[in-house]
Design a protein around this motif. Structure first.
Motif, PDB file in Angstrom:
ATOM      1  N   LEU A  85       1.063  -1.006  -0.071  1.00 34.84           N
ATOM      2  CA  LEU A  85      -0.305  -0.124   0.002  1.00 34.84           C
ATOM      3  C   LEU A  85       0.749   1.442  -0.140  1.00 34.84           C
ATOM      4  O   LEU A  85       0.350   2.292  -0.778  1.00 34.84           O
ATOM      5  N   SER A  86       1.803   1.477   0.805  1.00 34.29           N
ATOM      6  CA  SER A  86       3.185   2.555   0.586  1.00 34.29           C
ATOM      7  C   SER A  86       4.369   2.134   0.458  1.00 34.29           C
ATOM      8  O   SER A  86       5.369   3.167   0.369  1.00 34.29           O
ATOM      9  N   GLY A  87       4.673   1.201  -0.305  1.00 30.44           N
ATOM     10  CA  GLY A  87       5.806   1.351  -1.164  1.00 30.44           C
ATOM     11  C   GLY A  87       6.712   1.535  -0.695  1.00 30.44           C
ATOM     12  O   GLY A  87       7.425   0.685   0.947  1.00 30.44           O
ATOM     13  N   GLU A  88       7.953   1.889  -0.830  1.00 26.24           N
ATOM     14  CA  GLU A  88       9.060   1.853  -0.161  1.00 26.24           C
ATOM     15  C   GLU A  88       8.879   2.784   1.290  1.00 26.24           C
ATOM     16  O   GLU A  88       9.812   2.711   2.468  1.00 26.24           O
ATOM     17  N   ALA A  89       7.819   3.425   1.977  1.00 24.90           N
ATOM     18  CA  ALA A  89       7.223   4.255   2.848  1.00 24.90           C
ATOM     19  C   ALA A  89       7.152   3.127   3.645  1.00 24.90           C
ATOM     20  O   ALA A  89       6.687   3.875   4.835  1.00 24.90           O
ATOM     21  N   ASP A  90       6.877   1.874   3.778  1.00 18.34           N
ATOM     22  CA  ASP A  90       6.614   1.482   4.799  1.00 18.34           C
ATOM     23  C   ASP A  90       7.131   0.811   5.461  1.00 18.34           C
ATOM     24  O   ASP A  90       8.532   0.352   5.475  1.00 18.34           O
ATOM     25  N   VAL A  91       7.429   1.387   6.898  1.00 19.23           N
ATOM     26  CA  VAL A  91       7.741   0.696   8.185  1.00 19.23           C
ATOM     27  C   VAL A  91       8.744  -0.537   8.097  1.00 19.23           C
ATOM     28  O   VAL A  91       9.512  -0.888   8.957  1.00 19.23           O
ATOM     29  N   ARG A  92       7.667  -1.347   7.484  1.00 21.43           N
ATOM     30  CA  ARG A  92       7.918  -2.706   7.959  1.00 21.43           C
ATOM     31  C   ARG A  92       9.262  -3.365   7.328  1.00 21.43           C
ATOM     32  O   ARG A  92       9.529  -4.414   6.938  1.00 21.43           O
ATOM     33  N   LEU A  93       9.312  -2.025   6.069  1.00 22.17           N
ATOM     34  CA  LEU A  93      10.619  -2.822   5.461  1.00 22.17           C
ATOM     35  C   LEU A  93      11.946  -1.882   5.777  1.00 22.17           C
ATOM     36  O   LEU A  93      12.851  -2.521   5.195  1.00 22.17           O
ATOM     37  N   HIS A  94      11.647  -1.852   7.021  1.00 22.50           N
ATOM     38  CA  HIS A  94      13.062  -1.342   7.316  1.00 22.50           C
ATOM     39  C   HIS A  94      14.141  -2.879   7.946  1.00 22.50           C
ATOM     40  O   HIS A  94      13.075  -3.034   8.801  1.00 22.50           O
ATOM     41  N   PRO A  95      15.326  -2.119   7.866  1.00 21.70           N
ATOM     42  CA  PRO A  95      15.513  -3.800   8.692  1.00 21.70           C
ATOM     43  C   PRO A  95      15.418  -3.083  10.317  1.00 21.70           C
ATOM     44  O   PRO A  95      15.281  -4.410  10.981  1.00 21.70           O
ATOM     45  N   ASP A  96      16.015  -2.479  10.692  1.00 20.23           N
ATOM     46  CA  ASP A  96      15.025  -2.760  12.528  1.00 20.23           C
ATOM     47  C   ASP A  96      13.667  -3.026  12.643  1.00 20.23           C
ATOM     48  O   ASP A  96      13.615  -3.603  14.040  1.00 20.23           O
ATOM     49  N   TRP A  97      13.139  -2.958  12.146  1.00 21.82           N
ATOM     50  CA  TRP A  97      12.010  -3.705  12.262  1.00 21.82           C
ATOM     51  C   TRP A  97      11.594  -4.879  12.094  1.00 21.82           C
ATOM     52  O   TRP A  97      11.203  -5.379  12.826  1.00 21.82           O
ATOM     53  N   GLN A  98      12.532  -5.544  11.371  1.00 24.26           N
ATOM     54  CA  GLN A  98      12.431  -7.166  11.574  1.00 24.26           C
ATOM     55  C   GLN A  98      12.808  -7.397  12.610  1.00 24.26           C
ATOM     56  O   GLN A  98      12.907  -9.167  12.350  1.00 24.26           O
ATOM     57  N   THR A  99      14.407  -7.094  12.906  1.00 20.63           N
ATOM     58  CA  THR A  99      14.429  -7.736  14.223  1.00 20.63           C
ATOM     59  C   THR A  99      13.717  -7.517  15.472  1.00 20.63           C
ATOM     60  O   THR A  99      14.709  -7.387  16.292  1.00 20.63           O
TER      61      THR A  99
END
Length: 191
Positions: free
Chosen positions: A151-165
């Motif tokens: 929905l939000s493309g590259e702005a999606d916070v879930r794509l941040h590396p620190d989100w994944q950890t």
């Protein structure tokens, strides 16, 4: 008058104080009555009255005032916020303040009932590190929340590396009445 950052520390302390005296039900009652029904009357009026446009008006102003770093994706069928840096949770982290176990949960505590009243479903996830996402759709839209980047493309916070950890906490405020939607009776109400 206290500043926004002093307020955040006091706010979080208040949640813990209520938790110790009456459990999570009392904290939820506070979020509902003091925030949803009182402090955020203007948000209720904007969002109930204007729908997605009211959401954009409310959060652009509020998040700008607080100094957050966020992206909004506003479409005809959805409204999404990707919070890259929450100034409120960021202040608590920066100053080593943690009284209440899930400070971020208070947002859904008042936004959930508002969205339900306004005819929207909200999906939300936060990572306890000052990052979260919100996705609001009309109650008759049966599609699930978007997958990362959809929905939000590259702005999606879930794509941040620190989100994944990080340890994330996923919530939704659904169409049907949630068992948690039932608040405990107010003290002295006789129920």
């Amino acid at each position: 008058m206290i500043g926004i950052y002093d307020f955040c520390g006091h706010y979080e302390w208040t949640f813990q104080w209520l938790q110790e005296r009456g459990g999570h039900g009392l904290v939820r009652r506070y979020w509902h009555e003091a925030i949803h029904e009182d402090a955020q009357i203007h948000a209720n009026e904007l969002i109930i009255g204007k729908g997605f446009a009211g959401m954009e008006e409310y959060w652009d102003h509020t998040l700008g005032e607080e100094g957050g770093v966020w992206d909004v994706t506003a479409r005809e069928d959805a409204f999404r916020i990707d919070m890259h840096h929450c100034p409120s949770k960021g202040f608590l982290i920066h100053n080593g303040l943690q009284q209440y176990p899930d400070y971020c949960d208070h947002c859904l505590g008042w936004i959930g009932p508002l969205m339900k009243k306004a005819g929207f479903v909200v999906n939300h996830e936060h990572n306890h590190c000052g990052q979260c996402w919100w996705e609001m759709k009309r109650v008759d839209d049966l599609s699930p929340a978007s997958v990362p980047g959809e929905l939000s493309g590259e702005a999606d916070v879930r794509l941040h590396p620190d989100w994944q950890t990080a340890d994330t906490h996923l919530d939704s405020y659904e169409r049907a009445t949630d068992p948690d939607d039932k608040l405990p009776p107010a003290a002295g109400s006789g129920h």
